[in-house]
Motif scaffolding. Sequence first.
Motif, PDB file in Angstrom:
ATOM      1  N   ALA A   1       0.819  -1.223   0.000  1.00  0.00           N
ATOM      2  CA  ALA A   1       0.000   0.000   0.000  1.00  0.00           C
ATOM      3  C   ALA A   1       0.846   1.263   0.000  1.00  0.00           C
ATOM      4  N   LYS A   2       2.055   1.170  -0.515  1.00  0.00           N
ATOM      5  CA  LYS A   2       2.963   2.319  -0.492  1.00  0.00           C
ATOM      6  C   LYS A   2       2.395   3.516  -1.250  1.00  0.00           C
ATOM      7  N   GLY A   3       1.561   3.241  -2.251  1.00  0.00           N
ATOM      8  CA  GLY A   3       1.028   4.327  -3.070  1.00  0.00           C
ATOM      9  C   GLY A   3      -0.262   4.940  -2.554  1.00  0.00           C
ATOM     10  N   LEU A   4      -0.683   4.574  -1.349  1.00  0.00           N
ATOM     11  CA  LEU A   4      -1.899   5.135  -0.771  1.00  0.00           C
ATOM     12  C   LEU A   4      -1.555   6.242   0.226  1.00  0.00           C
ATOM     13  N   PRO A   5      -2.325   7.326   0.242  1.00  0.00           N
ATOM     14  CA  PRO A   5      -2.093   8.362   1.255  1.00  0.00           C
ATOM     15  C   PRO A   5      -2.532   7.869   2.629  1.00  0.00           C
ATOM     16  N   ALA A   6      -2.017   8.492   3.674  1.00  0.00           N
ATOM     17  CA  ALA A   6      -2.421   8.110   5.028  1.00  0.00           C
ATOM     18  C   ALA A   6      -3.914   8.362   5.192  1.00  0.00           C
ATOM     19  N   PRO A   7      -4.647   7.401   5.748  1.00  0.00           N
ATOM     20  CA  PRO A   7      -6.101   7.584   5.903  1.00  0.00           C
ATOM     21  C   PRO A   7      -6.417   8.663   6.937  1.00  0.00           C
ATOM     22  N   PRO A   8      -7.506   9.396   6.754  1.00  0.00           N
ATOM     23  CA  PRO A   8      -7.897  10.397   7.758  1.00  0.00           C
ATOM     24  C   PRO A   8      -8.189   9.725   9.096  1.00  0.00           C
ATOM     25  N   LYS A   9      -8.159  10.516  10.164  1.00  0.00           N
ATOM     26  CA  LYS A   9      -8.444   9.990  11.492  1.00  0.00           C
ATOM     27  C   LYS A   9      -9.853   9.415  11.537  1.00  0.00           C
ATOM     28  N   GLY A  10      -9.975   8.219  12.108  1.00  0.00           N
ATOM     29  CA  GLY A  10     -11.273   7.562  12.220  1.00  0.00           C
ATOM     30  C   GLY A  10     -11.646   6.752  10.993  1.00  0.00           C
ATOM     31  N   MET A  11     -10.725   6.672  10.012  1.00  0.00           N
ATOM     32  CA  MET A  11     -10.985   5.916   8.790  1.00  0.00           C
ATOM     33  C   MET A  11      -9.904   4.849   8.611  1.00  0.00           C
ATOM     34  N   VAL A  12     -10.210   3.837   7.786  1.00  0.00           N
ATOM     35  CA  VAL A  12      -9.275   2.743   7.547  1.00  0.00           C
ATOM     36  C   VAL A  12      -9.476   2.219   6.131  1.00  0.00           C
ATOM     37  N   TYR A  13      -8.373   1.737   5.524  1.00  0.00           N
ATOM     38  CA  TYR A  13      -8.492   1.115   4.203  1.00  0.00           C
ATOM     39  C   TYR A  13      -8.958  -0.327   4.376  1.00  0.00           C
ATOM     40  N   GLN A  14      -9.896  -0.734   3.496  1.00  0.00           N
ATOM     41  CA  GLN A  14     -10.412  -2.096   3.511  1.00  0.00           C
ATOM     42  C   GLN A  14     -10.173  -2.711   2.140  1.00  0.00           C
ATOM     43  N   VAL A  15      -9.673  -3.969   2.155  1.00  0.00           N
ATOM     44  CA  VAL A  15      -9.327  -4.649   0.907  1.00  0.00           C
ATOM     45  C   VAL A  15     -10.424  -5.653   0.556  1.00  0.00           C
ATOM     46  N   TRP A  16     -10.772  -5.689  -0.750  1.00  0.00           N
ATOM     47  CA  TRP A  16     -11.842  -6.558  -1.230  1.00  0.00           C
ATOM     48  C   TRP A  16     -11.331  -7.435  -2.368  1.00  0.00           C
ATOM     49  N   SER A  17     -11.700  -8.730  -2.309  1.00  0.00           N
ATOM     50  CA  SER A  17     -11.531  -9.584  -3.496  1.00  0.00           C
ATOM     51  C   SER A  17     -12.869  -9.556  -4.235  1.00  0.00           C
ATOM     52  N   LEU A  18     -12.805  -9.482  -5.561  1.00  0.00           N
ATOM     53  CA  LEU A  18     -14.035  -9.270  -6.340  1.00  0.00           C
ATOM     54  C   LEU A  18     -14.234 -10.372  -7.375  1.00  0.00           C
ATOM     55  N   LYS A  19     -15.459 -10.823  -7.459  1.00  0.00           N
ATOM     56  CA  LYS A  19     -15.876 -11.634  -8.598  1.00  0.00           C
ATOM     57  C   LYS A  19     -16.682 -10.727  -9.505  1.00  0.00           C
ATOM     58  N   LEU A  20     -16.352 -10.713 -10.776  1.00  0.00           N
ATOM     59  CA  LEU A  20     -16.970  -9.769 -11.698  1.00  0.00           C
ATOM     60  C   LEU A  20     -18.193 -10.342 -12.407  1.00  0.00           C
ATOM     61  N   SER A  21     -18.292 -11.680 -12.468  1.00  0.00           N
ATOM     62  CA  SER A  21     -19.443 -12.276 -13.156  1.00  0.00           C
ATOM     63  C   SER A  21     -19.911 -13.526 -12.385  1.00  0.00           C
ATOM     64  N   PRO A  22     -21.159 -13.887 -12.497  1.00  0.00           N
ATOM     65  CA  PRO A  22     -22.173 -13.218 -13.334  1.00  0.00           C
ATOM     66  C   PRO A  22     -22.575 -11.837 -12.801  1.00  0.00           C
ATOM     67  N   VAL A  23     -22.348 -11.626 -11.456  1.00  0.00           N
ATOM     68  CA  VAL A  23     -22.617 -10.301 -10.888  1.00  0.00           C
ATOM     69  C   VAL A  23     -21.417  -9.904 -10.034  1.00  0.00           C
ATOM     70  N   LEU A  24     -21.261  -8.595  -9.849  1.00  0.00           N
ATOM     71  CA  LEU A  24     -20.157  -8.105  -9.016  1.00  0.00           C
ATOM     72  C   LEU A  24     -20.376  -8.545  -7.570  1.00  0.00           C
ATOM     73  N   THR A  25     -19.402  -9.335  -7.063  1.00  0.00           N
ATOM     74  CA  THR A  25     -19.529  -9.852  -5.699  1.00  0.00           C
ATOM     75  C   THR A  25     -18.247  -9.523  -4.922  1.00  0.00           C
ATOM     76  N   PRO A  26     -18.327  -8.559  -3.984  1.00  0.00           N
ATOM     77  CA  PRO A  26     -17.141  -8.216  -3.182  1.00  0.00           C
ATOM     78  C   PRO A  26     -17.059  -9.043  -1.902  1.00  0.00           C
ATOM     79  N   THR A  27     -15.849  -9.428  -1.543  1.00  0.00           N
ATOM     80  CA  THR A  27     -15.615 -10.136  -0.284  1.00  0.00           C
ATOM     81  C   THR A  27     -14.471  -9.436   0.449  1.00  0.00           C
ATOM     82  N   SER A  28     -14.727  -9.033   1.693  1.00  0.00           N
ATOM     83  CA  SER A  28     -13.677  -8.355   2.469  1.00  0.00           C
ATOM     84  C   SER A  28     -12.594  -9.369   2.862  1.00  0.00           C
ATOM     85  N   ILE A  29     -11.336  -8.990   2.602  1.00  0.00           N
ATOM     86  CA  ILE A  29     -10.224  -9.886   2.989  1.00  0.00           C
ATOM     87  C   ILE A  29      -9.296  -9.210   4.018  1.00  0.00           C
ATOM     88  N   GLY A  30      -9.707  -8.063   4.529  1.00  0.00           N
ATOM     89  CA  GLY A  30      -8.910  -7.494   5.616  1.00  0.00           C
ATOM     90  C   GLY A  30      -8.838  -5.973   5.604  1.00  0.00           C
TER      91      GLY A  30
END
Length: 262
Positions: A185-214
């Motif tokens: 995540a070197k290319g991401l700016p520091a998150p604002p206070k009270g916020m956090v980055y969340q990572v998602w694995s995505l299936k694109l078909s047949p429909v967009l399906t996000p799954t949180s991985i951390g």
Amino acid sequence: MEAQEYIESGILELYVYGLLSEKENIEITELAKNNADVNQEIISIEKAIIALSSSFAPFHSVANFEKIKARLELKHGKVVEMKPTSNWSQYVGWAASVVLLLGLGYQTLQLTKTKDAISTVGNEKNKIERNYAYLGQQNKEMQKSLNIVRDIKNTGVTLGGQTVSPTSYAKVYWNKETKTTYIDAKGLPAPPKGMVYQVWSLKLSPVLTPTSIGLLDNFEGNSQKIFAVSQTDSAEAFGITLEPAGGSPTPTMEQLYTLGKV
């Protein structure tokens, strides 16, 4: 003459001043050796001279002072030629005392300097040890990062910046065999206070399906910005969003920072 008479006569003062004859000096010296009171009186006179060389009156009675003046023939303003004292060992003793005090003072100064130097060396040693430990930890983290990047079994997925942050970028290292997943995540700016980055694995078909991985917790404290997230069974893409602390059940698409296809 009895010892007390010597003390009261003023002759002991003349002895200390070196104004007695050789015979009288020898007589007083022998008396002082054998009589503690006389010896103590001589010591007291010597101390008085050292403490207040300009006046010995405060240490003796008026009667004794008059007797001394009479012996010195100073009552009528006569000047007496002072002859050198034969009791030179007293002055040698005083000089030796001064030298001793100076020597002790010098030794004390040197000891203080030595203690300060030891303290400084100790502080520097502790500082070096802390820096060594920190650099050692940094080296381990860098080595770990290099191992992740160099592992040919890892599939690298580049995530480009999105509308909310076009300059942002990140990279996913995903081992499809072991399912381990790392986020650079070197290319991401520091998150604002009270916020956090969340990572998602995505299936694109047949429909967009996000799954949180951390979550990318302790973002500021991670100097390498390499984060291990949950194992990923399958994914067609990865995305990173900015969410409230603790994460969200579904991604906030308005805060999609990076996105990339496998």
